[in-house]
Design an enzyme around this catalytic site. Structure first.
Site, PDB file in Angstrom:
ATOM      1  CD  GLU A 121      -2.365   1.841  -3.440  1.00 53.39           C
ATOM      2  OE1 GLU A 121      -3.481   2.116  -3.890  1.00 53.39           O
ATOM      3  OE2 GLU A 121      -2.050   2.024  -2.249  1.00 53.39           O
TER       4      GLU A 121
ATOM      5  CG  ASP B 103      -1.854   1.132   1.298  1.00 52.68           C
ATOM      6  OD1 ASP B 103      -2.738   1.197   0.418  1.00 52.68           O
ATOM      7  OD2 ASP B 103      -1.732   1.971   2.199  1.00 52.68           O
TER       8      ASP B 103
END
Length: 911
Positions: A545, A515
């Site tokens: 990400e 993340d």
């Protein structure tokens, strides 16, 4: 006198006195009864109050030097210290309460990259004779003061501590066994707490029983680690640490805290669990022989299904009630959910990626509530009920890390038993492996659930001010949503790496999704890659990400693990290029933008909504970006653009950034939907004209899936994408309860129109949402859902059946992928891509030609033909059992090379 400890003899005498004082204090700590030290409901005791608060506008570069922006060049700078007393420094007054001070001198020094956020700042250095004292002084209170010649305070600040601790205790990075290590002859506890004055370990027989002992730990001045070995094998028992540590604005505080390296916990993470993870009692039968399915030989082979543990089974009536929402639901092979996953696996899906399964802070593990709202399709009653109980309910996405190394207890059938969650999570992994699916894990090392002295703060209560990334005033940065961690600091980076290694070794995790990975340094991610590979004895696949934003954006503090900075690393990042082109708009759309910012599959120009673009150039540009995604978003891929030019993807603009950013296909993750934002079905409710039938909405969903499946790189799908999943237009369902996050493995309902979504993130658009939710014409039929499900599986079969959809290198893509129907005269709603399989291992065909027609009407294009070539419909689509019968209506005229593609259809021809 320039400073307090001028002579070597005096300094040695003070050091000896301090050592004696620490020994005496340790003895006093040990003499304190275990009940007084370890029991009760309290998590903190203030031992010495100091309510004076100062910003931390200066920062240590290393153990000797510090930078202080704005410091007055004509002042004298002193570092005041006190072990226990309150230090005061009123402007215009004199420093009070200090035990002494060290003088600092201005020195020429370059600001390190990680401190560039401070700007240009004067640098000051301790004098040689004082450097040896600084380590022990960090275990008290330190205040940096700028004074006039008469001692009048001109300015005062705390100093951000990470640079000094990283330098002083660099050896701690190599400590292999932080945490609790049980052995037959004793259990060793190790805690990195270099600023603590005293540390004891409290041990307990059970998660709720009184303490059995309080054992003082010894401090290692080389590593900053406190350690002790307690007699006997404590495997299966529990512990906490009592840490006496200076806390800015509070004084000397005794924190009763769990271990940052906890491998398991009791209910609600009250106590850490002592576990030998190699013990047979924590292993399911056959665990030592468990291995991932051999489906992925290179990263582009990955096709991923992103799944939340609770979503998977909480609404599945074919799962035993006791197992719904739990790890153990995956053991019920006859359930509808497991049948669904096995069918996807047989079609070619390679990985299930689980939303965070480490310990999270937001869900009560005992006594949480589950709501079953009722109300009209456009009512706000459902979300009100969910909102009223959100702090007590059983649902959260899990992006609120509490303990990174321990399984989450709310997914266990018995959260009170620290061993049960370990065993059950392993059973889940084995069940997924047995279904032919590798197991990936979503990890959130970029922030913690909370920080400071909050009861659910762990890291900051062990080493205050170290583990989090600070701004120029010493406040914790929160660009990620919450308290940002600082993995550029040695021991936070080590925690991330050690944690990933633990999940790889102890739970057989095959891949990781990071993340907000752009908030991590590239160098630390590359270290992590090496370490997890070594732990697994094979390559562990990393994706994440790579967004570039916040205080670290554009390399302000370090080279990031972001889209533009990871090229060449082999680590994959999610691509927003293809995503936005396919579905339209961007991640933050609101209001009318959700309707007017159409994408390539949902009407841009060729089927416009009111107020949407009718400019043909917008459709042509979108077609170029879709092709860029199909080509793997590769920097150097030469694309014939809509202008007639051939341009490398890195020379094509995407909102001020290069459209192509990856060096190799494995470095890009293609997706159109994940847990964030509205589902694609919900976006299409907004973006497709209202007159679009639900059958056509299903076809649009399949077109998006086809683009994703045919794109070079990793293919990533949100669970339920294949069954038209809706969240009733909710753009952020992280705590929207089971109601808005449901999955229906019976394929009867996609849960559109089950109430207005929670007001906090959606209320401003209620006027827009209400008539849509109330309109039954938007509700798909079971036949629509079944069509999407089966067509999706056919696409997986096509992708899995040929390595041409999973090319290994940039050279392969540049050599073998060619687009037709390009340039200014193209049919803009049709994409044609040919993949040359000549001599390519696993290709299965001499060539593949995929054609995607997103238009409402059939379209035809001409593809230049070579003599002797014959195209036939792909065997999967030609099969009598193929879901999309319309694909069989596609026509190929050999003499002219003309292909006719039915409306809203993806067709694959092969040679």
């Amino acid at each position: 006198m320039d400073h307090q400890y001028r002579s070597r003899a005096l300094r040695l005498a003070v050091a000896a006195a301090l050592a004696n004082a620490i020994a005496a204090a340790g003895a006093a700590h040990a003499a304190t009864s275990s009940a007084a030290l370890c029991d009760g409901d309290g998590f903190q005791v203030v031992l010495s109050s100091n309510t004076a608060t100062f910003d931390a506008r200066a920062a240590w570069l290393d153990r000797r030097t510090l930078a202080w922006p704005g410091a007055r060049a004509d002042s004298r700078v002193r570092l005041y210290h006190a072990r226990n007393a309150s230090v005061t420094a009123p402007a215009g007054g004199k420093v009070g309460g200090a035990d002494g001070f060290l003088a600092l001198d201005a020195t020429p020094a370059a600001m390190p990259e990680r401190l560039r956020y401070l700007g240009q700042a004067p640098v000051f250095a301790l004098r040689d004779a004082d450097v040896a004292d600084i380590a022990r002084l960090h275990r008290g209170k330190l205040l940096l003061v700028s004074e006039a010649a008469d001692g009048t305070v001109l300015d005062a600040t705390r100093v951000q501590v990470a640079g000094a601790l990283d330098d002083l205790y660099a050896a701690a990075e190599a400590v292999p066994d932080l945490g609790a290590t049980p052995r037959a002859n004793g259990t060793t506890f190790k805690l990195w707490a270099p600023t603590a004055q005293r540390v004891s370990v409290c041990t307990y027989d059970k998660g709720t029983s009184p303490s059995r002992a309080a054992t003082p730990l010894r401090f290692d001045p080389k590593t900053g680690v406190w350690s002790a070995t307690v007699g006997g094998n404590l495997d299966g028992k529990y512990y906490r640490y009592a840490v006496d540590v200076p806390v800015p604005g509070a004084g000397i505080v005794r924190n009763l805290v769990t271990d940052p390296y906890s491998v398991s916990l009791t209910t609600d993470s009250r106590r850490s669990y002592i576990a030998d993870l190699s013990s047979p009692r924590l292993k399911p039968a056959g665990w030592d022989k468990d291995a991932p399915p051999a489906k992925v030989r290179a990263q582009p082979d990955m096709s991923i299904y992103e799944l939340h543990v609770r979503d998977f089974s909480i609404g599945d009536a074919t799962v035993s009630p006791a197992n719904r929402g739990k790890y153990t639901a995956f053991l019920e092979q006859g359930s509808d959910g497991m049948k669904h996953l096995r069918a996807l696996s047989q079609a070619g899906l390679t990985d299930v990626h689980l939303l965070p399964v480490y310990d999270i802070g937001s869900i009560p593990e005992k006594g949480c509530v589950t709501q079953a709202p009722v109300g009209a399709a456009d009512s706000d009653a459902q979300q009100k009920l969910i909102g009223a109980s959100k702090l007590a309910d059983c649902y959260n996405w899990g992006y609120d890390p509490y303990h990174y190394n321990a399984p989450e207890g709310s997914y266990s059938t018995d959260p009170a038993d620290g061993g049960k969650r370990v065993l059950e999570l392993r059973q889940m992994v084995m069940a997924l492996h047995g279904a032919g699916l590798r197991v990936g894990m979503d990890v959130v090392y970029n922030h913690t659930y909370t920080a400071g002295q909050d009861e659910k703060s762990v890291l900051d209560r062990v080493v205050p001010g170290y583990y989090h990334r600070l701004d120029a005033k010493g406040a914790i940065e929160r660009s990620t949503c919450c308290e940002n961690t600082a993995t550029e600091h040695r021991m936070m980076g080590k925690l991330m790496v050690d944690s990933s290694v633990l999940w790889t070794q102890a739970y057989h995790i095959d891949s990781f999704r990071f993340d907000l990975m752009g908030h991590q340094p590239r160098a630390v991610m590359e270290t992590l890659q090496r370490r997890v590979n070594a732990a697994a004895g094979r390559h562990v696949h990393l994706i994440g990400e790579g967004w570039n934003f916040g205080e670290v954006a554009d390399g302000k503090r370090f080279v990031q693990a972001s889209q533009l900075s990871l090229n060449g690393s082999g680590i994959g990042t999610f691509s927003d290029r293809g995503r936005d082109a396919v579905r339209g708009g961007g991640a933050g759309d609101a209001g009318r933008d959700m309707i007017t910012r159409q994408g390539y599959v949902n009407g841009l120009v060729y089927d416009p909504n009111e107020g949407a673009s009718r400019n043909p150039a917008d459709l042509l540009k979108a077609a170029d970006l879709v092709k860029a995604g199909l080509a793997g978003t590769l920097r150097t891929y030469p694309l014939p653009t809509h202008t007639g030019e051939i341009r490398e993807l890195q020379r094509i603009d995407y909102g001020g950034q290069p459209a192509g950013y990856a060096s190799e296909p494995g470095e890009v993750v293609n997706y159109v939907e994940n847990h964030d934002n509205q589902t694609l079905y919900d976006l299409n409710v907004l973006r497709l004209p209202a007159s679009t039938s639900t059958a056509d909405r299903a076809r649009v969903q399949v077109l998006a899936a086809a683009i994703n499946a045919f794109s070079q790189g990793v293919a990533y799908f949100h669970a339920g994408f294949d069954i038209l999943r809706s969240k009733s237009l909710d753009r952020n369902s992280f705590e929207s309860g089971d109601w808005f996050n449901r999955l229906d493995w019976t394929y009867r309902d996609n849960h559109f129109g089950t109430g207005l979504p929670p007001a906090a993130d959606n209320g401003k658009d209620y006027a827009l949402f209400q008539p849509l939710l109330a309109n039954p014409a938007f509700k798909p039929s079971p036949a629509d859902i079944a069509f999407t499900r089966d067509a999706f599986r056919d696409l997986l079969k096509i992708r899995a059946g040929s390595t041409l959809f999973r090319l290994r290198s940039t050279a392969d893509v540049e050599q073998r992928l060619r687009f037709y129907n390009t340039g200014p005269a193209q049919v803009p709603t049709v994409i044609a891509g040919r993949l040359d399989g000549n001599g390519y291992a696993g290709a299965g065909f001499k060539a593949v030609l995929y054609l995607l027609n997103v238009d409402k009407t059939a379209q035809s294009i001409v593809v230049p033909q070579e003599a002797g070539r014959t195209w036939t419909l792909h065997p999967v689509q030609a099969s009598p059992t193929a879901a999309d019968t319309r694909a069989r209506e596609a026509r190929y005229d050999a003499p002219t090379g003309r292909f006719t593609i039915p409306a809203r259809t993806a067709v694959v021809f092969v040679e």
